[in-house]
Motif scaffolding. Sequence first.
Motif, short mmCIF file in Angstrom:
data_model
loop_
_atom_site.label_atom_id
_atom_site.label_comp_id
_atom_site.label_asym_id
_atom_site.label_seq_id
_atom_site.Cartn_x
_atom_site.Cartn_y
_atom_site.Cartn_z
N ARG A 320 78.69 -63.77 0.89
CA ARG A 320 78.61 -64.55 2.13
C ARG A 320 79.11 -65.98 1.91
N HIS A 321 78.79 -66.55 0.75
CA HIS A 321 79.10 -67.96 0.53
C HIS A 321 80.28 -68.17 -0.42
N GLY A 322 80.98 -67.09 -0.79
CA GLY A 322 82.18 -67.25 -1.62
C GLY A 322 81.89 -67.70 -3.03
N VAL A 323 80.82 -67.20 -3.63
CA VAL A 323 80.43 -67.61 -4.99
C VAL A 323 80.81 -66.50 -5.97
N GLN A 324 81.61 -66.84 -6.97
CA GLN A 324 81.97 -65.90 -8.03
C GLN A 324 80.80 -65.78 -9.00
N ILE A 325 80.52 -64.57 -9.48
CA ILE A 325 79.42 -64.33 -10.41
C ILE A 325 79.96 -63.95 -11.78
N ILE A 326 79.44 -64.61 -12.80
CA ILE A 326 79.61 -64.13 -14.18
C ILE A 326 78.27 -63.53 -14.58
N GLU A 327 78.28 -62.24 -14.84
CA GLU A 327 77.07 -61.53 -15.25
C GLU A 327 76.99 -61.53 -16.77
N ALA A 369 88.43 -63.26 -2.19
CA ALA A 369 87.02 -62.88 -2.09
C ALA A 369 86.37 -62.93 -3.47
N PRO A 370 85.13 -63.38 -3.54
CA PRO A 370 84.44 -63.46 -4.83
C PRO A 370 84.06 -62.08 -5.34
N GLY A 371 83.78 -62.00 -6.61
CA GLY A 371 83.36 -60.74 -7.20
C GLY A 371 82.47 -60.98 -8.39
N VAL A 372 82.44 -60.01 -9.30
CA VAL A 372 81.60 -60.06 -10.49
C VAL A 372 82.49 -59.87 -11.71
N ILE A 373 82.27 -60.68 -12.71
CA ILE A 373 82.87 -60.50 -14.03
C ILE A 373 81.70 -60.39 -15.01
N THR A 374 81.71 -59.36 -15.84
CA THR A 374 80.61 -59.14 -16.78
C THR A 374 81.06 -59.43 -18.20
N VAL A 375 80.22 -60.15 -18.94
CA VAL A 375 80.49 -60.40 -20.35
C VAL A 375 79.36 -59.77 -21.17
N GLY A 389 82.70 -59.25 -28.86
CA GLY A 389 82.17 -59.16 -27.50
C GLY A 389 83.27 -58.71 -26.57
N TRP A 390 82.97 -58.69 -25.28
CA TRP A 390 83.96 -58.21 -24.32
C TRP A 390 83.77 -58.86 -22.96
N VAL A 391 84.88 -58.94 -22.24
CA VAL A 391 84.90 -59.37 -20.84
C VAL A 391 85.32 -58.16 -20.02
N TRP A 392 84.52 -57.82 -19.02
CA TRP A 392 84.80 -56.67 -18.15
C TRP A 392 85.20 -57.20 -16.78
N LEU A 393 86.46 -57.03 -16.45
CA LEU A 393 86.98 -57.49 -15.17
C LEU A 393 86.92 -56.37 -14.13
N PRO A 394 86.73 -56.71 -12.86
CA PRO A 394 86.89 -55.70 -11.82
C PRO A 394 88.28 -55.11 -11.91
N ARG A 395 88.43 -53.84 -11.57
CA ARG A 395 89.71 -53.17 -11.76
C ARG A 395 90.84 -53.85 -11.01
N SER A 396 90.57 -54.39 -9.82
CA SER A 396 91.63 -55.04 -9.05
C SER A 396 92.20 -56.24 -9.78
N GLU A 397 91.32 -56.99 -10.47
CA GLU A 397 91.79 -58.18 -11.19
C GLU A 397 92.42 -57.83 -12.53
#
Length: 547
Positions: A320-327, A369-375, A389-397
């Motif tokens: 809703r607020h356009g905030v990107q998340i790093i999980e 649009a914001p999304g989630v990136i997991t580390v 370690g690893w960075v997991w990007l959404p498939r689109s990115e």
Amino acid sequence: MSGTQDLPSTPRYQQLATRLKAEMATGQLVPGQRLPSLRRQAALSGLGLNSVIRAYGELESAGFLVAVPRRGFQVAAAAAPPSSASRDHDAAPSRCTPLATPSLAIDDPAWQAMTHASDPALAPLGAAHPELDAPAVRRLYRLVRQKLKHHAESPSAYALPPGSPALREAIASHLSHHGHHCHGDTLLLCQGAQQGMSLILRQWRASRGRCRIGIEAPGYFGVLAAVEANGHEAIALPTHAGSGLDIEALARLLEEGEARQMDRRQTCAGKTRPEMPPTAGNRHGKAALDALIVSPDCHNPLGGQLSLTDRDRLLKLAQRHGVQIIENATFAELSFDTRLPWLMDLHQRQAPSPAQTTPLGQTMSPEQAPGVITVGSLSKTLDPRARCGWVWLPRSESVAPDAELGMQGLIRARWADGMGDMPWMHAALAELIASGDYGRHVHRMRRCYAKRLQLLRETLASALGDGVWLPGVSGGYLQWCGLPGLDGAALSRLHRELLEAGIATLPGYLFKAVSPGLRLNAAQLQDDETLARLTTTLRNALHGADA
């Protein structure tokens, strides 16, 4: 005291805290009203002084009370009954923190504390290292020796970014087998979750400028260091033992930021310059947050875990607020409740939409649009010496070459940050994970850490009683040891006394904790003698505070 007489199993300090919160909710205690002094409250309630100190201290850290110099404690202006959605899993009082977003700065003592935590002459209860004498770790180094022989003819070779295809596929297969549907081409390998976060933050700095990054407080100080080292502003978000990030406080922050943006739009309504799309780069200085770094599982240092309801709410707020998340999933595989989906899992289940509309009526394309990136990291679950370690990007990115934070951009950043990694370590890790030994190791260590945490908690609670606060832990091996009877100076003395006793710990002020405490590592409690020294030193410190 009638409100607490039916709770005989509840700790006495919490009975007092619960009664005082109930009196605030019913208007018996009003904002600005002074409470009895600590000793007067002890006499009125029939409790020990330590219990009263702990009750007042936790109500203060929760935002219900404020300490006024030379006047004692009084009811905070924003004191209100907590919502059930943010109630801690354990028996600690929930927090209803007044909205505040202070910038944070890294403390120099963190460097010294981490040096002590890595000193082999000290019992390593400070560093967040797992059990190293495990069968899977021993097998890893047998594999390393084999792979080293194979790579001896190519000493200058690197496992270039995005990393060994075999290891990326092994990690992706392992994650998918455990419900986190992942593909090898969406993973970038790095030297740990900390480096992964830094790579992302560096890319943001280059493409978006200085961003406002929300981080958990208390929270791991390495996250703060990564945010500030890459030129961003860190915004503290209240976080609780048991329930994790305070979603209510986050919502208030974002809504206030939205209201400020609306006011500015109305003020500038007469100007002819067109509004720009709401990307993080051109809204800098206007939005409450551009991004958020959050640990939904096994929070460091409080041990909390976001509920499924709060995970859903967090994702909706971010969109809703356009905030990107790093999980930050550093400890997530060690969660005792493995049924909860990760934020990336929930994000991937959402149906993609062609465009999103912000609260201000602006339209964002899917690229904006914001999304989630997991580390994540194998350092905390297997062995820190693996440096993987690893960075997991959404498939689109991960597949879009021109994405603002796409795989190609991260590959270039990782290459510039040290070329790559050791191919023999990647090969050894790939074989260990593909064989299933790593998955069996994680399952075994969850049970092992649960037993060690229980032993630590039972021993400290028995020896120290109300003088110690031990919130429930959702997984991993880190235990927060709250010491509400100590002030900042006493906590610093205790940290030094523990070092003299041969024990390394991390004091709570490194994590920006409001209440005094220590972070302890139960994975390294492998002998009764260390636990006895720890208990004795803590008891002496608490008795000294009472004197």
